[in-house]
Write an enzyme that holds these catalytic residues in place. Structure first.
Site, mmCIF file in Angstrom:
data_model
loop_
_atom_site.group_PDB
_atom_site.id
_atom_site.type_symbol
_atom_site.label_atom_id
_atom_site.label_comp_id
_atom_site.label_asym_id
_atom_site.label_seq_id
_atom_site.Cartn_x
_atom_site.Cartn_y
_atom_site.Cartn_z
ATOM 1 C CG ASP A 185 -1.685 1.234 1.426
ATOM 2 O OD1 ASP A 185 -2.360 1.653 0.472
ATOM 3 O OD2 ASP A 185 -1.616 1.818 2.523
ATOM 4 C CE LYS A 193 -5.298 -1.198 -1.234
ATOM 5 N NZ LYS A 193 -4.170 -0.402 -0.681
ATOM 6 C CB THR A 238 -2.024 3.334 -3.955
ATOM 7 O OG1 THR A 238 -2.626 4.456 -3.299
ATOM 8 C CG2 THR A 238 -1.825 3.681 -5.430
ATOM 9 C CB SER A 239 -7.280 3.493 -2.302
ATOM 10 O OG SER A 239 -7.444 2.208 -1.752
ATOM 11 C CG ASP A 266 -1.883 2.509 6.562
ATOM 12 O OD1 ASP A 266 -2.375 3.522 7.092
ATOM 13 O OD2 ASP A 266 -2.051 2.239 5.362
ATOM 14 C CG ASP A 312 -1.625 7.691 0.432
ATOM 15 O OD1 ASP A 312 -0.943 8.717 0.413
ATOM 16 O OD2 ASP A 312 -2.253 7.271 -0.567
#
Length: 223
Positions: free
Chosen positions: A13, A138, A106-107, A163, A15
């Site tokens: 991931d 996600k 990543t989103s 995270d 961020d």
């Protein structure tokens, strides 16, 4: 870590896992939330780890076009990179990995991801999966399954570094081994997965077949 077990690839991931963009993201989302009459303090914890469009869609605000709002939020986030920095040890850890054995998942949309990667000074991977690449973000496993596929491996043979709860759930659903990064956590997370504070003292060990293991110095922070 993992008693000498080796894996095909590492899926990260971005961020909160490789870089800390919390302050920048919360500035943008706070302004947006206030503009829509939301309780900012109650809203902010719910926006981490998901695609912007899904965060907006879940609110079901009357008369609001989630795609339009997500686009506006992304533009504001691209313009605000103040205070974005790498999680300790992340840049060196990534730089030591074989380029064909890791990906960022990543989103964030691609344009935002590239701006934040540059601002944090971490390596840009050869393989990335971003918000535009999947229909379901996600906590659906699609993004990690796609990243593993692009690298040429099975997600069950990969480690997901995450995270936030939606990403952890996505990693679990993909069948990957999950490692939780806690550097940006304000409160202790109750998780059955291995967790580390940051990448300080963490080393990736590559065997003759290119498979990756994790070793951690005793002094490295962990929980």
């Amino acid at each position: 870590m993992f008693a000498g077990k080796k894996f095909a690839a590492f899926l990260f991931d971005m961020d909160g896992t490789l870089l800390n963009s919390t302050a920048a993201a919360e500035r943008v989302w706070s302004n947006w939330a206030m503009g829509h009459g939301l309780d900012v303090a109650a809203f902010l914890p719910t926006m981490h780890g998901r695609r912007a469009i899904e965060t907006v869609r879940r609110l079901a605000l009357p008369g609001v076009d989630p795609q339009h709002e997500a686009n506006e939020i992304t533009r504001a986030e691209i313009a605000d990179v103040e205070g974005i920095n790498a999680i300790a040890g992340a840049a060196a850890f990534l730089s030591a990995l074989p380029p064909d054995r890791w990906a960022i998942v990543t989103s964030s949309p691609l344009a935002l991801a590239l701006v934040r990667i540059a601002a944090a000074g971490i390596p840009r991977p050869a393989t990335m999966v971003t918000a535009e690449d999947v229909v379901h973000g996600k906590p659906a496993p699609d993004c990690f399954l796609l990243a593993a596929e692009r690298l040429g491996f099975d997600a069950h043979d990969c480690v997901v570094f995450e995270d936030a709860t939606p990403g952890i759930q996505a990693g679990e659903a993909a069948g990957a081994t999950v490692v939780v990064i806690t550097a940006t956590h304000q409160h202790k997370m109750d998780t059955p997965h291995a967790s580390i504070f940051d990448y300080s003292g963490l080393t990736a060990v590559t065997d003759a077949q290119g498979r990756l293991g994790l070793e951690r110095m005793q002094s490295a922070a962990a929980s």
